[in-house]
Design a protein around this motif. Structure first.
Motif, PDB file in Angstrom:
ATOM      1  N   ALA A  65      -0.788  64.843  60.476  1.00 40.82           N
ATOM      2  CA  ALA A  65       0.563  64.674  59.625  1.00 40.82           C
ATOM      3  C   ALA A  65       1.348  65.816  59.452  1.00 40.82           C
ATOM      4  CB  ALA A  65      -0.030  64.041  58.407  1.00 40.82           C
ATOM      5  N   GLY A  68       3.493  66.382  62.331  1.00 38.78           N
ATOM      6  CA  GLY A  68       4.454  65.329  62.549  1.00 38.78           C
ATOM      7  C   GLY A  68       4.115  64.450  63.681  1.00 38.78           C
ATOM      8  N   ARG A  70       3.435  61.179  64.544  1.00 32.29           N
ATOM      9  CA  ARG A  70       3.488  59.972  63.921  1.00 32.29           C
ATOM     10  C   ARG A  70       2.572  59.035  64.699  1.00 32.29           C
ATOM     11  NH1 ARG A  70       9.638  58.757  61.433  1.00 32.29           N
ATOM     12  NH2 ARG A  70       9.288  60.681  60.140  1.00 32.29           N
ATOM     13  N   CYS A 116       0.732  60.188  54.144  1.00 31.47           N
ATOM     14  CA  CYS A 116       0.944  61.050  55.471  1.00 31.47           C
ATOM     15  C   CYS A 116       2.268  61.118  55.914  1.00 31.47           C
ATOM     16  CB  CYS A 116       0.323  60.295  56.522  1.00 31.47           C
ATOM     17  SG  CYS A 116      -1.557  60.344  56.646  1.00 31.47           S
ATOM     18  N   SER A 120       3.941  64.735  56.372  1.00 30.13           N
ATOM     19  CA  SER A 120       4.899  65.084  57.569  1.00 30.13           C
ATOM     20  C   SER A 120       6.252  65.767  57.481  1.00 30.13           C
ATOM     21  CB  SER A 120       5.204  63.692  58.566  1.00 30.13           C
ATOM     22  OG  SER A 120       3.804  63.539  58.960  1.00 30.13           O
ATOM     23  N   SER A 123       5.956  69.189  56.231  1.00 32.74           N
ATOM     24  CA  SER A 123       5.077  69.832  57.214  1.00 32.74           C
ATOM     25  C   SER A 123       4.018  70.842  56.233  1.00 32.74           C
ATOM     26  CB  SER A 123       5.964  70.782  57.950  1.00 32.74           C
ATOM     27  OG  SER A 123       7.001  69.912  58.616  1.00 32.74           O
TER      28      SER A 123
END
Ligand code: ADP
Ligand code: ASP
Ligand code: MG
Length: 476
Positions: A65, A68, A70, A116, A120, A123
């Motif tokens: 996560a 990033g 997805r 999550c 993300s 970060s």
């Protein structure tokens, strides 16, 4: 409920580890163990870990996560969904009950997905959000396991222990408040006992007084079981795992390891502290303090008696019972002829180390006080080194201290047995066995406790050291 210490409450707490709830087949085995216990005990509570491997996957998910990614997050959540729903698929329960559990699982997974997403966007993941993610495994497991128990006619319900085990907000390693936890357990669990329920409670998880989820540290479900046993005045706690009790060595490293039928609390505390993963080190204290019986047994071989923990007085003195190890350490030394004249070197050393948040599993000091040696986990050793160089910058400049030395990749090996350290000849035997196996001993901490001798070897020699010492146990 106010109960005198030591009085029989006819209460048993059983904790099942990850492999013990790894699939529907094993969960059905758990159900049969619970049914057996229900025949003999008036009150039974079950504490469960996440299904095998799930906590590791969740902690990996945090990093996915953060990166990033997805698509990968979605896939990992789908895998969790499939694994838990597969268990429900395989049991027979009325459709409405199944749907209800599926709904619960979907709600938890949706929450996971949202967490999550937040990670993300930022970060980064705070320890607090790591705990929300990591706790998902146990929250899913209690729902699925209680459905399995119900499918075998056990009167059960599930409980998220964030409502019961009250902790501080040291996320990822939270400390329980026993008084507050007892009040919650009396309020929530005792009425369920009174109605003959066998509750299935999440291991590993706690909650701050205002309900924020915390975790008790990796492997912490054993500790959850101990905390609950203590506040529920249980007579016994049984830790169900994937080996026949506490063994003379880690069976994954020493193939002829044997079960130790009886151990004292002191012995098992040393073993747990010095790396035997079979019990979380914090498990022992609440159990001793509340005078609770402890057994470690095998879900896959329930007829085996496993290991019983005993009071010290019942134990045969003077033999080595087990050998254990903590790998992945570095060894640090502070050396210098001028150290004799420098006041408080040890105190300054360990307060500098403590400020980095690192715990030190072993310390030795040469009698002339010219060297202090200690082990630290490899992942913290750069931070510790920097902290020490800063603390002793002046002494290093004046050459009172030669410098901070570091030896990479070592392991602490610990032999455990009551009275062993006082029995003439045992350390001689241990060190000549190591000599014969060509294992070089870099540091020794003997007599730090009555029941263990610890020493440091190079990581590359760890296996040979364990096998050489284990041969002494088998010969005894
Ligand atoms: P659980 O998921 O049931 O809590 P763990 O993996 O945490 O199980 O602990 C059980 C494992 O501990 C065993 O599979 C074994 O490999 C390891 N272990 C290490 N030292 C010992 C020991 N002295 N006796 C038994 N098991 C040990
Ligand atoms: N599931 C948690 C872990 O893997 C707690 C436990 O298994 O005891 O660390
Ligand atoms: Mg464990």
């Amino acid at each position: 409920m106010n109960i005198a210490k030591g009085a029989s409450t006819n209460t048993l707490i059983m904790k099942f580890g990850g492999t013990s709830v790894g699939s529907v087949e094993v969960m059905l085995q758990v159900a049969s163990i619970v049914q057996d216990a229900r025949k003999k005990w008036k009150y039974v509570a079950v504490v469960t870990s996440a299904m095998a491997g799930v906590t590791n996957s969740l902690l990996k998910l945090v990093n996915t996560a953060i990166d990033g990614n997805r698509e990968q997050v979605k896939n990992a959540i789908q895998e969790l969904r499939e694994r838990h729903l597969a268990v429900l698929d395989a049991i027979s329960l009325p459709d409405t009950r199944k749907q209800q559990t599926i709904q619960e699982i979907e709600t938890i997974l949706l929450e996971l997905q949202e967490t999550c997403k937040a990670i993300s966007i930022l970060s980064e993941a705070s320890p607090r959000s790591c705990d929300v993610v990591a706790s998902t495994g146990e929250r899913l497991a209690v729902r699925v396991l209680s459905a399995v128990l119900e499918s075998t006619q056990i009167k059960t319900c599930f409980i998220d222990s964030s409502r019961i085990i009250v902790t501080d907000d040291t996320f990822q390693n939270a400390l329980p408040d026993f008084v507050a936890t007892k009040a919650r357990a009396d309020e929530i669990i005792q009425p369920l006992f009174a109605e003959n329920y066998t509750p299935v409670i999440t291991g590993f998880i706690g909650g701050t007084p205002d309900g924020v989820i915390t975790t008790l540290g990796r492997g912490g479900s054993d500790y959850s079981a101990a905390i609950l046993s203590s506040v529920l005045n249980a007579n016994e706690v049984w830790i169900w795992t994937d080996v026949d009790g506490v063994m003379s060595a880690d069976p994954r490293l020493v193939k002829d390891a044997v079960t130790i039928p009886e151990l004292t609390f002191r012995e098992v505390a040393e073993l747990a502290y010095y790396g035997a993963k079979v019990l979380h080190p914090k498990t022992i204290r609440p159990i001793i303090e509340s005078n609770i019986g402890l057994r470690v047994c095998n879900t896959f071989n329930p007829q085996h008696p496993g290991t019983r923990l005993l009071e010290t007085r019942d134990i045969r003195k003077g033999t080595i019972k087990a050998v254990t190890a903590i790998p992945n350490l570095d060894l640090m030394s502070i050396e210098g002829r001028g150290m004799l004249g420098v006041p408080g070197v040890a105190a300054r050393t360990f307060s500098a180390v403590a400020e980095t948040g690192t715990s030190v599993p072993m310390i030795t000091q040469s009698s002339s006080e010219q060297t202090i040696t200690f082990a630290v986990p490899q992942e913290s050793s750069a931070t510790v080194m920097a902290a020490l160089e800063k603390t002793f910058a002046r002494e290093i400049r004046h050459r009172d201290i030669d410098g901070i030395l570091k030896i990479d990749s070592v392991a602490i090996v610990t032999t455990v047995g009551a009275g062993m350290a006082q029995t003439a000849g045992i350390s001689g035997m241990v060190f000549s066995a190591l000599g014969n196996a060509k294992v070089n001993v870099m540091a020794i901490a003997q007599g730090s406790s009555e029941v263990s001798i610890s020493f440091v070897v190079a990581e590359k020699d760890l296996k040979s050291a364990l096998v050489a010492i284990h041969a002494l146990i088998l010969d005894d």
